[in-house]
Design an enzyme around this catalytic site. Structure first.
Site, short mmCIF file in Angstrom:
data_model
loop_
_atom_site.label_atom_id
_atom_site.label_comp_id
_atom_site.label_asym_id
_atom_site.label_seq_id
_atom_site.Cartn_x
_atom_site.Cartn_y
_atom_site.Cartn_z
N TYR A 135 0.80 -1.27 0.08
CA TYR A 135 0.00 0.10 -0.10
C TYR A 135 0.85 1.48 -0.05
CZ TYR A 135 -3.84 -3.08 1.44
OH TYR A 135 -4.83 -4.24 1.58
N PHE B 55 -13.08 -4.37 2.05
CA PHE B 55 -14.18 -3.60 1.15
C PHE B 55 -15.48 -3.84 1.88
CE2 PHE B 55 -11.80 -4.08 -3.36
CZ PHE B 55 -11.04 -3.01 -3.10
N LEU C 270 -21.48 2.02 0.44
CA LEU C 270 -22.73 1.60 1.52
C LEU C 270 -22.59 2.47 2.75
CD1 LEU C 270 -21.84 -2.25 1.47
CD2 LEU C 270 -24.06 -1.22 0.82
N LYS D 200 -23.69 7.90 1.11
CA LYS D 200 -23.46 9.20 0.48
C LYS D 200 -23.74 9.16 -1.14
CE LYS D 200 -18.39 8.85 0.10
NZ LYS D 200 -17.28 9.44 0.67
P1 NAP Z 1 -14.11 0.44 2.01
O1 NAP Z 1 -13.78 0.17 3.34
O2 NAP Z 1 -15.19 -0.46 1.47
O3 NAP Z 1 -14.39 1.98 1.67
C1 NAP Z 1 -13.79 2.99 2.26
C2 NAP Z 1 -13.92 4.30 1.67
O4 NAP Z 1 -15.28 4.66 1.70
C3 NAP Z 1 -13.08 5.47 2.31
O5 NAP Z 1 -11.69 5.64 1.67
C4 NAP Z 1 -13.94 6.53 2.02
O6 NAP Z 1 -13.90 7.14 0.48
C5 NAP Z 1 -15.29 6.35 2.32
N1 NAP Z 1 -15.76 6.19 3.55
C6 NAP Z 1 -15.55 5.38 4.60
N2 NAP Z 1 -16.29 5.79 5.81
C7 NAP Z 1 -16.95 6.68 5.22
C8 NAP Z 1 -18.25 7.62 5.83
N3 NAP Z 1 -18.39 7.37 7.34
N4 NAP Z 1 -18.75 8.37 5.20
C9 NAP Z 1 -18.52 8.49 4.01
N5 NAP Z 1 -17.62 7.95 3.14
C10 NAP Z 1 -17.03 7.11 3.96
O7 NAP Z 1 -12.59 -0.04 0.98
P2 NAP Z 1 -11.19 0.17 1.28
O8 NAP Z 1 -10.72 1.15 2.23
O9 NAP Z 1 -10.35 0.35 -0.02
O10 NAP Z 1 -11.05 -1.24 1.81
C11 NAP Z 1 -10.78 -1.46 3.20
C12 NAP Z 1 -9.59 -2.09 3.53
O11 NAP Z 1 -9.57 -3.25 3.15
C13 NAP Z 1 -8.33 -1.58 2.92
O12 NAP Z 1 -7.81 -0.31 3.36
C14 NAP Z 1 -7.40 -2.78 3.17
O13 NAP Z 1 -6.87 -2.79 4.67
C15 NAP Z 1 -8.36 -4.05 2.78
N6 NAP Z 1 -8.23 -4.47 1.52
C16 NAP Z 1 -7.62 -5.56 1.21
C17 NAP Z 1 -7.54 -6.36 0.05
C18 NAP Z 1 -6.88 -7.59 0.02
O14 NAP Z 1 -6.61 -7.92 -1.11
N7 NAP Z 1 -6.39 -8.30 1.22
C19 NAP Z 1 -8.05 -5.71 -1.03
C20 NAP Z 1 -8.89 -4.27 -0.80
C21 NAP Z 1 -8.75 -3.92 0.42
P3 NAP Z 1 -14.10 8.54 -0.07
O15 NAP Z 1 -14.02 9.48 1.08
O16 NAP Z 1 -12.64 8.64 -0.97
O17 NAP Z 1 -15.23 8.41 -0.80
#
Ligand code: NAP
Length: 302
Positions: free
Chosen positions: A51, A197, A204, A207
């Site tokens: 990352y 995710f 989800l 917004k």
């Molecule tokens: P996510 O948790 O599904 O979405 C996070 C995004 O949603 C934030 O960056 C923000 O984006 C928005 N958000 C979060 N809380 C919010 C709120 N309260 N109100 C409004 N918007 C909000 O996606 P992710 O961060 O990509 O995934 C989570 C974690 O999973 C990663 O950080 C990583 O640690 C892990 N991951 C692992 C793999 C793997 O292969 N193992 C793959 C992907 C991810 P904006 O503000 O930009 O809209």
């Protein structure tokens, strides 16, 4: 904040996914998110060497200065860092682990995960290297990510003695593939499930609304994960919002609480770009969904 087990570790049911750090979020922004998380009782941070090209680990380590004993740090190895630096060969596991320890500025990683299965390395060799890392005191628990149930069983059949404490796969209201085999495998073997995710890239959070322009600065707007932001998913989200509101809750609460309703789920490692997002997320896993609620969600999504 509720805590749940990942092997011997005790993690908050709402965690922080750190893939924004070093990419969408600079060092100061990372510190703001990390400190807001600590203030709300979140103790679990999931990052990876890849990352931000290593900067997620660096920024996280820096932001946690003086707080090491208050947190559980998970990281991952195996995705391509640069030419030849990828996979799960024992000598690479050792090198990648030392590099992560250095970037995080810690002596031990709480949960060390294989980011993806490596088809070119026998799993027994990787498990041996991970067991050696535990024995050396560099790692407390080991985990996997993007593994199928069959791949988990193959790892479990190796001599050990340590097996995976967790599996981290894509899972949310809008991504249910893990229901078929991986979650039942977790239930059968006591492996913790870490949904990545969990907010479907923010879809989800409530917004994104049908007929409305996507908010400025959001992932939906900058077209990250465009496969998630489909018209069909926006329709499903509208139906989920209507359901949550009919029960006096918001979609964000449904997204976290629905994950927390699964006993196999230990922590929803949601990403956050701001302290306000962290604070909202930390309050969202309290709704105790009934069997009738869960059935209604399934009906809406079917
Ligand atoms: P996510 O948790 O599904 O979405 C996070 C995004 O949603 C934030 O960056 C923000 O984006 C928005 N958000 C979060 N809380 C919010 C709120 N309260 N109100 C409004 N918007 C909000 O996606 P992710 O961060 O990509 O995934 C989570 C974690 O999973 C990663 O950080 C990583 O640690 C892990 N991951 C692992 C793999 C793997 O292969 N193992 C793959 C992907 C991810 P904006 O503000 O930009 O809209």
């Amino acid at each position: 904040m509720e805590h749940r087990r990942v092997g011997s570790l005790n993690v908050s049911v709402v965690g922080i996914g750190c893939n924004n750090f070093g990419w969408r979020t600079d060092a100061a922004g990372t510190a703001a998110v990390v400190h807001a998380a600590l203030d709300t009782g979140i103790n679990f941070f999931d990052t990876a060497d890849v990352y931000g090209g290593g900067q997620s680990e660096e920024f996280l380590g820096k932001a946690l200065t003086g707080r090491r004993n208050d947190v559980i740090i998970a990281t991952k190895f195996g995705m391509k860092m640069s030419e030849g630096k990828q996979g799960a060969r024992p000598e690479y596991v050792r090198a990648a682990l030392d590099a992560s320890l250095r970037r995080l500025q810690v002596a031990t990683i709480d949960l060390y995960q294989i980011h993806f299965p490596d088809p070119n390395t026998p799993i027994a060799d990787t498990m041996q290297a991970l067991n050696d890392a535990v024995k050396a005191g560099k790692v407390r628990e080991i985990g996997c990510s993007n593994f199928s149930a069959e791949q988990m069983r193959a790892a479990r059949a190796t001599p050990g003695p340590r097996y995976f404490a967790s599996v981290q796969n894509d899972y949310s209201l809008l991504e249910r593939a893990a229901d078929a085999e991986v979650l039942p495998e977790c239930a059968r073997t006591g492996v913790a499930f870490l949904p990545y995710f969990p907010l479907a890239n923010g879809l989800l959070t409530g917004k994104y609304r049908k007929g409305k322009t996507f908010p400025e600065g959001s992932r939906g707007k900058d077209a990250f994960g465009p496969e998630v932001f489909t018209a069909e998913n926006i329709e499903r989200v509208e139906a989920l919002i209507a359901f949550a509101e009919s029960r006096g809750h918001a979609l964000l609460e449904l997204a976290f609480s629905w994950l927390a309703a699964r006993p196999e789920v230990s922590s929803a490692i949601a990403g956050a770009k701001t302290a306000a997002q962290v604070r909202a997320n930390s309050r969202a896993a309290w709704w105790k969904l009934t069997a009738a609620d869960l059935g209604e969600v399934d009906r809406i999504l079917s």
